[in-house]
Every structure is written in C-alpha cells, then in structure tokens.
Motif scaffolding. Structure first.
Motif, PDB file in Angstrom:
ATOM      1  N   ASP A 192       8.746  12.032   8.188  1.00 48.02           N
ATOM      2  CA  ASP A 192       8.521  12.030   6.600  1.00 48.02           C
ATOM      3  C   ASP A 192      10.003  12.027   5.857  1.00 48.02           C
ATOM      4  N   ILE A 193      11.648  12.409   6.371  1.00 45.47           N
ATOM      5  CA  ILE A 193      12.757  12.570   6.263  1.00 45.47           C
ATOM      6  C   ILE A 193      12.620  10.894   4.998  1.00 45.47           C
ATOM      7  N   GLY A 194      12.463  10.089   4.959  1.00 48.52           N
ATOM      8  CA  GLY A 194      12.415   8.654   4.413  1.00 48.52           C
ATOM      9  C   GLY A 194      11.846   9.305   2.262  1.00 48.52           C
ATOM     10  N   GLN A 195      11.012   9.842   2.682  1.00 49.99           N
ATOM     11  CA  GLN A 195      10.517  10.526   1.133  1.00 49.99           C
ATOM     12  C   GLN A 195      11.429  10.983   0.536  1.00 49.99           C
ATOM     13  N   LEU A 196      12.425  11.221   0.867  1.00 50.26           N
ATOM     14  CA  LEU A 196      13.286  12.472   0.245  1.00 50.26           C
ATOM     15  C   LEU A 196      14.303  11.077  -0.570  1.00 50.26           C
ATOM     16  N   SER A 197      14.011   9.864  -0.401  1.00 58.63           N
ATOM     17  CA  SER A 197      15.140   8.511  -0.597  1.00 58.63           C
ATOM     18  C   SER A 197      13.893   8.442  -2.523  1.00 58.63           C
ATOM     19  N   LEU A 198      12.361   9.029  -2.447  1.00 56.19           N
ATOM     20  CA  LEU A 198      12.308   8.421  -3.448  1.00 56.19           C
ATOM     21  C   LEU A 198      12.275   8.810  -4.878  1.00 56.19           C
ATOM     22  N   VAL A 199      12.533   8.447  -5.926  1.00 54.78           N
ATOM     23  CA  VAL A 199      12.777   9.039  -6.974  1.00 54.78           C
ATOM     24  C   VAL A 199      11.345   9.564  -6.886  1.00 54.78           C
ATOM     25  N   ASP A 200      10.225   9.691  -7.360  1.00 54.66           N
ATOM     26  CA  ASP A 200       8.869  10.144  -7.464  1.00 54.66           C
ATOM     27  C   ASP A 200       8.452  10.443  -6.129  1.00 54.66           C
ATOM     28  N   PRO A 201       8.539  11.477  -5.794  1.00 58.51           N
ATOM     29  CA  PRO A 201       7.615  11.908  -4.535  1.00 58.51           C
ATOM     30  C   PRO A 201       5.816  11.265  -4.572  1.00 58.51           C
ATOM     31  N   VAL A 202       5.861  10.701  -3.304  1.00 50.85           N
ATOM     32  CA  VAL A 202       3.877  10.591  -3.139  1.00 50.85           C
ATOM     33  C   VAL A 202       2.970  11.223  -3.118  1.00 50.85           C
ATOM     34  N   PRO A 203       1.604  11.510  -4.245  1.00 55.35           N
ATOM     35  CA  PRO A 203       0.733  12.053  -3.930  1.00 55.35           C
ATOM     36  C   PRO A 203       0.653  12.626  -3.026  1.00 55.35           C
ATOM     37  N   GLY A 204       0.699  14.397  -2.647  1.00 54.46           N
ATOM     38  CA  GLY A 204       0.060  14.849  -2.157  1.00 54.46           C
ATOM     39  C   GLY A 204       1.041  14.472  -0.697  1.00 54.46           C
TER      40      GLY A 204
ATOM     41  N   PRO B  40       0.071   1.595   0.944  1.00 52.62           N
ATOM     42  CA  PRO B  40       0.073   0.206   1.236  1.00 52.62           C
ATOM     43  C   PRO B  40       0.842  -0.225   2.613  1.00 52.62           C
ATOM     44  N   ALA B  41       0.612  -0.908   3.265  1.00 50.30           N
ATOM     45  CA  ALA B  41       1.637  -0.739   4.545  1.00 50.30           C
ATOM     46  C   ALA B  41       3.058  -1.079   4.465  1.00 50.30           C
ATOM     47  N   GLU B  42       3.161  -2.165   3.527  1.00 45.97           N
ATOM     48  CA  GLU B  42       4.996  -2.539   3.046  1.00 45.97           C
ATOM     49  C   GLU B  42       5.401  -0.865   2.289  1.00 45.97           C
ATOM     50  N   ASP B  43       5.049  -0.003   1.838  1.00 45.48           N
ATOM     51  CA  ASP B  43       5.659   1.124   1.003  1.00 45.48           C
ATOM     52  C   ASP B  43       6.123   2.110   2.668  1.00 45.48           C
ATOM     53  N   GLN B  44       4.398   2.330   3.126  1.00 41.81           N
ATOM     54  CA  GLN B  44       5.567   3.077   4.909  1.00 41.81           C
ATOM     55  C   GLN B  44       6.470   2.578   5.023  1.00 41.81           C
ATOM     56  N   ARG B  45       6.643   0.672   5.865  1.00 39.88           N
ATOM     57  CA  ARG B  45       7.201   0.773   6.454  1.00 39.88           C
ATOM     58  C   ARG B  45       8.822   0.758   5.676  1.00 39.88           C
TER      59      ARG B  45
END
Lengths: 454, 428
Positions: free
Chosen positions: B306-318, B325-330
């Motif tokens: 899940d370490i890629g989520q650190l690069s998101l400005v806003d965290p994914v809910p939960g 969606p598949a695109e975001d996951q990728r």
C-alpha cells in the motif's frame, strides 16, 4: 585482500615496482625447477591444480553473483590451500603452487594484465615467506601440538607480507601517503589469516595422513561457506542502508521542501556528537536519530504539510503530532536504541515549553538535545517556503541567543566549535543525485505566522 | 488433540528411548575410550553453551543454532580411530555421549531462561532431531567399522573418505526429512515445499557443519584429540559470520515493517493491515508451494503493497483500495513500485507491488496472492460473517480479478486457522 585500487594510467614507478615483484617471485620459485630440486612433484602439482581450480570459478559466479562485485570478500576462501602448501612443500615449490591459480584468476578492473601480474607475484612471495617461516620455526611435519607453532607463524608471515605489499603498491600507484595506504590493512586481515592458518594446518595433517588428499579437500568447504556468508552479510547491510534511505525519501514524497534536510541534520548531529567526545556505536545512533527525526511527518496529511499560507491552530496541532507518529513508526527497529527517544523528543525545549511532553533540562535525552540544535540550524540555513536561507553566522547567533531557553548551551557551543573546525556546506543536499531542489511555489511575502522549524 | 501432536510425540519418544537406552547400556558396560568420550562430550556441551538466540524464526529457519555441537556429535558418530589406534565405542555409547553433552550444555540456558525469560532456551524437538540423526549416522558407520568390514576392503584412503561422505549425505537427508516432518506437524504447511526448504538449507550452513564433522573424525583419526580445537575455531568463525548476517537481516526486516507501517500512521490504511496481509499472504504462498526466497519476496511485497498511497495528496477513504476503480488501483500500485525500488529489497519485490492491481491472467503468482489477500483484508474487517462474505465476493471475482487457485488456497488457510464456517470446498 588482493584488491588493489590502482588509478587508470598506471604511473611508471608502479609499473617498475610490479616488474620487480614479478622478478622477485620468479627468483623465489626458480630453485624448484632447477636440476637438483627436491620438489615432490605429485604434491606440488595437485596443490597447484587445486588452487587454480578453486580460484577459477569462485570470483566469477558463486561469490560474485550475490555480492554484486563490489563487496570486500576479506581473505579469499582458498588461502588455506596456499598455507597447506607452505607447510607441505619446500619454499620454492610452495611459491610455484601459487602461480597457476594467480594467473588464471579473474581480474575485474583494468589494467587487467598488470593487476594479474601483481596479484600473482604478491601471492607467490607471501607463500614463499610463509614456507620459510614454517621451516625456521620447526619441522612442519611434526605431530599436532608441535606443528601449531610453525603453522601459526606461517599464517602470520603470509598475512604480514601480503599487507606490506598491498600497502606499498597502493602508496606507489595511487600516490597515497604510506600511513593512509597501510591504515587498517593488517588489523582487518590478521584474524581471518590466523584462522586460515589453522585450516591450512589441518589440510597438511590430513594430506600426510593415511586418508590422503581427499580428506584434506573437505577442510575447504567450511572456509568457503564462511566467506560466502560474509559476502551475504555485506549485501544485506547495503540493503538495510537503502531501506533507511527509502524511509527518509518517503517523507520527501510528501514534503518536497525539506528534501535533503534529513541527511543534513544527520550530518550536523554527528558533527556535534563528535565534538562532545562520542564515538563508535553512539555516533551511529546520533546519525540515525538525525536522519530519521522527521519520519513522523509521514503521518501528517500531505495537504497540511504542503500548505503555503498561515496554519490554523488545528493544523498546527496536527503538525505537532509528528514526533509521536515518528516514534510509533521506528519503535519496532531494535538497533536504533536511543535514537528512538530522540525522534520522540527532538522538539522539547530546555525550559520545558516544547512538545510533546514538555520535558525540561536533563530530562530530555542527550541524543534529542543534539538533534534539536542540528534541526534548527539546518532549518535556518536552508530555504523554506516561509523563509529564505540565512547565513551560517546569523543562524549561529540566533542559536546562541536561544541557548539556555530552547537549546542546551553545550550542544550549541559544540556546533560552533565543529563549524569552526570543519565548515558547513549548505550545498550538502539530497540533490547529489542531480534532482533540483524545487523552488517555493509562492516566493512572495513571508508568511506572517512562520511555521515551527521542523 | 492437535493434528500434528502424534508425530511430534512419536519423534520425541523415539529420541528419548534411544538416549535412555544409550545411557543405560553405557552405565552397564562402562565407557570405551573414556578420554575420547570426555573430549567430544565437552566440545558438544561447549557448543550448546555458545548457541545463539532464536531471533526471528524466519531468518534462521533451517539453520543450525549450535553448529559446533552438531559437528562434534557427528564427528563422534563417525570416529573410527584415535591417532591411528582403532576405537571400539558403538552406537549406544555415541548416543549416550551426545545426550549427556547436550544436556550439560543446556542446563545453564534453562536456568537463565527461567530467570530472564529470554529466547535462548533449547527446543526439545531440536534435541530430539540431533539424537536421532546422530544415532542414524552411528548406526550406518560404527557396526561396520567395529566388525572390521570397512577398513578391510576399503583401506583408509580415498574410498574410506567417500564412504564417510555417503553416510553424511544419508544423514543429511534423514535430518531434512525429520525437520520437515516436525515443522509440518507444528504448522500444517504442505510437506513438499517444507522438505525442499530444508534440503536447500542443508546446502548452506548445513554442509559446513557436516563437512567439519567428517574432517574432525578424520583429523582425530590422524592426529589425535588436538584436531578438535584446531577445527572448532574455523567453524566458530563461520558461526560468527552467520550470526551477524542473521542480525542485520532481522534489522532490515524491522525497518521494512516500519516503512510499511507508515501508511497506517498516515491514516491511509487501517491499523495492522500491512502486517495481517503479510502474514496471510505468506501462509497462502506456502500453501501454494512457494518456498525460500520466493516467500521472502512475497512477504516484503505484501508488507509494502500500500506504500503508493503515501504519494496521494488525499488519503483513500478507509484505506481500502479494493473498491476503487481499476485505473486508480493501478496508478497507486505504480507509485508504490517507485518507492519500493528505492529500498534495498530485491527488484522482484517492486515488480510484485507494481503489478498487484493487474488482472490475474497477466500477473505473476506472488502478485496474484498479494492482490487476493489484500482484497480479502479490505473486505473482511472484523467478524466471521464479514469474512465469509468477503470470501464469497472473491470467489465471484475469479473471472477477472482473482485467480481461482489463489482463492481456494486462501480458503484452505482460513479454514485451517479455524475461521468458523469457512470450508475449503469452493461453492458455485
């Protein structure tokens, strides 16, 4: 051990030196070939073939693969073969056994021919010296407790000669001062060589026993494994350093203004700690404390970290949680020791007005007091979103003004002394890799309520 | 009764019986060559005394915790002569000396372990294994040697050494089978990969121990008991190197776990998510036949998936990426791969992290496992009912997202761990 760091164009003196060594090695080995030679050809041939066989694949595949080529392998795993030859054969024949293996061994860096020649000559000379020493110290064929002295003497001579030759070629080829060329060579090599001396002795004993050379071969297996494990150890250690760096870079992903800050704080913390007389493991601890002090920023929402304008009290409170987040993260890393406390307490102040716990004076761990000064110093001397970089002298004056209220005066004084001695390059940033430090997005007026230097 | 208890009990009982028989026979008949027995017994005791702590079980699995003691025990089993004079000790005396030496070396550990609760205490299974394998080696060698059936036709040269090597290989195989059996009984992992892991470990430090054992036996035969200390020193060097290697491996693992926790502290993922996914993914990987370094890659990838989520400005809910969606996951997976490449872990780990969101037909097996286990943990949360529903959702997703075999493996692992209501038979 045989790794010689020769620069690209080999100086003429170094070439002459290598030629001399090769001639010397030839002179040592020559009596074995002359007519009245007492050389036991079966033993010498078998040992030479064994050594050549060992050297041939070892450096290429098994050791090299996992080691990535740049790992110090220590003494080669097969020096017991040479030491056994020194115990079993007359000196000239022993020197001869080292030649085929040395000439066949792979050399990675250019100039390959010179390097190979040098290595072969140095090894042959060392084996010759070992065999002479063994012969001088007693009959190498004696029963076991009496054979220990010649065997250990031979190992010592082997190690001394190799270290002396390696140091001298470094001094000649790289132009290093002799003391720098020899530093640590002997200390690193001594213990492994003595152990290899014992293995060589056992090989010699078994070789002479009714069980013969087949049994002697088995001695090599544990030695080889020991070297392999040693290479693995270095590999894993490098991986660990990279993981620590990744932890820091993960912070950079979220807060790109502070890029390079962590490394610089680690550097400044070490400067202070060294000035305070810390050394060895403690110095490492302080360095890791400095590097990892802001790792808790990973827990602060990116929006708050990247905000350019003034912070609301709520946002400020969130940012001030980062020491506790950081402690929570690194508390599972056993070897960090006191550095974990430094991560938690690096925003405490001497007068008790800091956070998270409001500790005062000596209650704050020493490590944390060091990191606090280093952190503030680097925050002031580098450009941030809310302020331009200040000159070192101004930053030091500011630190001295706050010494006793915010900072431990001892640490501030130590930093001043260290900077006096070593200087400070503000360019020591993480952009060593060539990544430019991003410009602040709003270079306009300073924020009215500056953020805590963090 | 736990399923493997009978196996463990049988192995321990056999070892106990062998040890007791050895001690009784030795007491009855007296010691043959007491000097040899004393020297080898002392070396075994000292080797046990210097045994290292267990540390992280994964880092040290399959490796010998007390190599000097193991080599000395093996050497005593294969000892034919002492400085040229033939010895007469048999199988029973060998097991007696190994037992006595082992127990003497363990007493201080037990005393200290009680006092401090540290992890250096002996493992009864390990001791049982030692007694049984050494008994096996002695059984292969001593009766033949004592009857003169070895040195007569083979002499003492190369054929004799080769025979010892053969005994050694058989002993190694016996030990690996026994170790895998015990591990299987304790953890109920499939037997094949466990045996493969044990055999692979045998090639590592195990072969150094075995070779030193034979060299000790031959060395004592040629030069008397002085050979023992001379050979113990190189083995100690190997042990020291190995211990340092294991220590830095443990530290690296801890650091990677910390990096993995970063997403939890950042509020991107629920607490304990990375650790749970890593544990479950490793179990599923084992179930599906992965072993050794493949399991390490899987574990690291699962920890950092899940370490890629650190690069998101806003965290994914939960923090749950499964419903995205598949695109975001990728995209998150690719960002994660970038971070993982900065760490010192093998490149295979980054590939697994990058490809965790691809459709399963394009994925390598470790990525399939990470994907499915991550989805399970995102969906299941707490409670058995949710777990059942999650498993059902995964089974419905086997058309595109999840590999049917991985889902079946997950179900088997969950069923074995006693999740109520989960059966390993896929429905529908």
């Amino acid at each position: 051990m045989h790794r010689v760091t020769v620069v690209k164009p080999l100086p003429r003196t170094a070439r002459a030196y290598i030629v001399c060594a090769a001639l010397g090695a030839g002179a040592c080995a020559l009596p074995a070939l002359l007519p009245p030679s007492p050389t036991p050809w079966a033993t010498a041939g078998l040992l030479a073939a064994l050594y050549a066989l060992c050297e041939l694949p070892a450096r290429r595949r098994l050791l090299g693969r996992s080691a990535g080529g740049s790992v110090p392998v220590g003494t080669g795993p097969f020096s017991p073969v040479l030491l056994a030859a020194a115990l079993l054969l007359p000196p000239a024949a022993a020197a001869l056994t080292a030649l085929p293996g040395g000439l066949l061994a792979r050399v990675d860096e250019p100039p390959a021919r010179w390097r190979r020649t040098w290595r072969t000559a140095a090894t042959a000379l060392a084996v010759w010296a070992a065999a002479r020493t063994a012969a001088a110290l007693g009959a190498p064929a004696a029963a076991l407790p009496h054979a220990l002295l010649p065997a250990l003497g031979a190992a010592l001579a082997f190690c001394l000669v190799l270290a002396a030759l390696d140091g001298s070629i470094r001094a000649t080829a790289d132009g290093l001062p002799p003391r720098a060329a020899w530093r640590g060579l002997l200390a690193r090599a001594l213990a492994p060589h003595l152990v290899h001396g014992l293995a060589g002795l056992m090989m010699a004993v078994l070789w002479r026993s009714p069980h013969g050379p087949a049994a002697a071969l088995l001695v090599l297996l544990p030695m080889y494994l020991s070297c392999w494990v040693f290479a693995q150890y270095h590999h894993e250690r490098a991986a660990h350093q990279a993981t620590i760096r990744a932890l820091v870079q993960a912070v950079d992903i979220k807060d790109s203004y502070t890029r390079g800050h962590s490394e610089r704080v680690g550097h400044a913390s070490v400067l202070i700690a060294r000035e305070l007389g810390m050394d060895g493991d403690r110095l490492d601890t302080v360095r890791f404390a400095g590097i990892l002090h802001d790792v808790g920023k990973l827990g602060v929402p990116t929006r708050v970290l990247r905000k350019d304008g003034p912070l609301t009290p709520e946002e400020r409170r969130v940012i001030e949680l980062h020491p506790e987040y950081g402690h929570e993260m690194v508390r599972g890393i056993g070897f960090l020791g006191e550095a974990r406390a430094a991560v938690l307490h690096h925003h405490e102040r001497i007068d008790g007005t800091g956070y998270p716990y409001g500790l005062r004076g000596e209650e704050i761990p020493e490590c944390a007091r060091v990191v606090a000064v280093a952190d503030a110093f680097d925050a002031m001397t580098s450009t941030r979103s809310y302020s331009r970089a200040r000159p070192v002298a101004t930053a030091l004056a500011e630190l001295e003004r706050c010494a006793g209220s915010h900072f431990d005066p001892r640490m501030v004084a130590a930093l001043a002394r260290a900077l006096d001695r070593w200087g400070w390059r503000t360019a020591v940033t993480a952009d060593e890799a060539g990544t430019p430090v991003p410009e602040p997005r709003t270079p306009g007026p300073l924020a009215p309520q500056p953020k805590e230097p963090a | 009764m736990r399923p493997g208890a009978a196996t463990v009990g049988a192995v321990r009982a056999a070892a106990l019986l062998l040890g007791a028989a050895g001690l009784a026979a030795t007491l009855w008949h007296g010691l043959a060559e007491p000097g040899n027995a004393l020297a080898f017994g002392t070396l075994i005791a000292l080797g046990e005394l210097a045994r290292r702590g267990a540390g992280h079980p994964e880092a040290l699995r399959g490796s010998e915790p007390a190599p000097v003691a193991a080599a000395a025990a093996l050497a005593y089993a294969l000892l034919g002569a002492d400085a040229g004079a033939p010895t007469t000790h048999g199988v029973l005396q060998t097991t007696a000396v190994v037992c006595a030496g082992g127990l003497a070396g363990i007493v201080p550990h037990v005393a200290r372990g009680r006092a401090r609760g540290d992890d250096r205490g002996p493992d009864p299974d390990h001791l049982a294994r030692r007694v049984l394998t050494v008994g096996f080696a002695a059984l292969c060698f001593q009766p033949l040697y004592n009857a003169g059936a070895l040195t007569g036709p083979l002499g003492t040269g190369a054929p004799y050494v080769l025979f010892l090597l053969l005994v050694l290989v058989l002993t190694g195989l016996c030990d690996a089978v026994l170790a895998a059996l015990l591990l299987r009984a304790r953890t109920s992992y499939p037997y094949g990969p466990l045996l493969r892991d044990e055999l692979r470990a045998l090639l590592g430090i195990g072969s150094a121990v075995c070779a030193t054992g034979v060299v000790m036996a031959l060395g004592v035969a040629a030069a008397g008991l002085w050979a023992l200390p001379v050979l113990a020193v190189p083995l100690l060097l190997t042990q020291v190197s190995y211990r340092r290697y294991a220590a830095v491996r443990t530290v690296n693992r801890q650091t990677i776990a910390s990096l993995a926790r970063a997403t939890e502290i950042a509020g991107c993922t629920p607490p304990g998510h990375a650790r749970r996914v890593a544990a479950l993914a490793t179990a599923v990987g084992r179930e599906l036949g992965l072993g050794g370094s493949e399991l390490t890659v899987l574990e690291y990838a699962a920890l950092m998936h899940d370490i890629g989520q650190l690069s998101l400005v806003d965290p994914v809910p939960g923090g749950a990426t499964a419903p995205l969606p598949a695109e975001d996951q990728r995209r998150i997976a690719l960002l994660g791969g970038e971070v993982v490449r900065m760490t010192g872990v093998p490149a295979a780990v980054a590939q697994v992290v990058e490809r965790q969101a691809d459709p399963y037909r394009e994925q390598p097996l470790p990525a399939r496992i990470v994907r499915t286990v991550n989805a399970y943990d995102d969906l299941a949360g707490e409670g058995a009912g949710a777990a059942l529903e999650a498993l059902e959702t995964l089974r419905l997703g086997t058309a595109r997202d999840h590999h049917p075999e991985v889902v079946a493996g997950l179900a088997r692992v969950l069923a074995r761990d006693g999740l109520p209501g989960v059966t390993s038979v896929p429905t529908g």
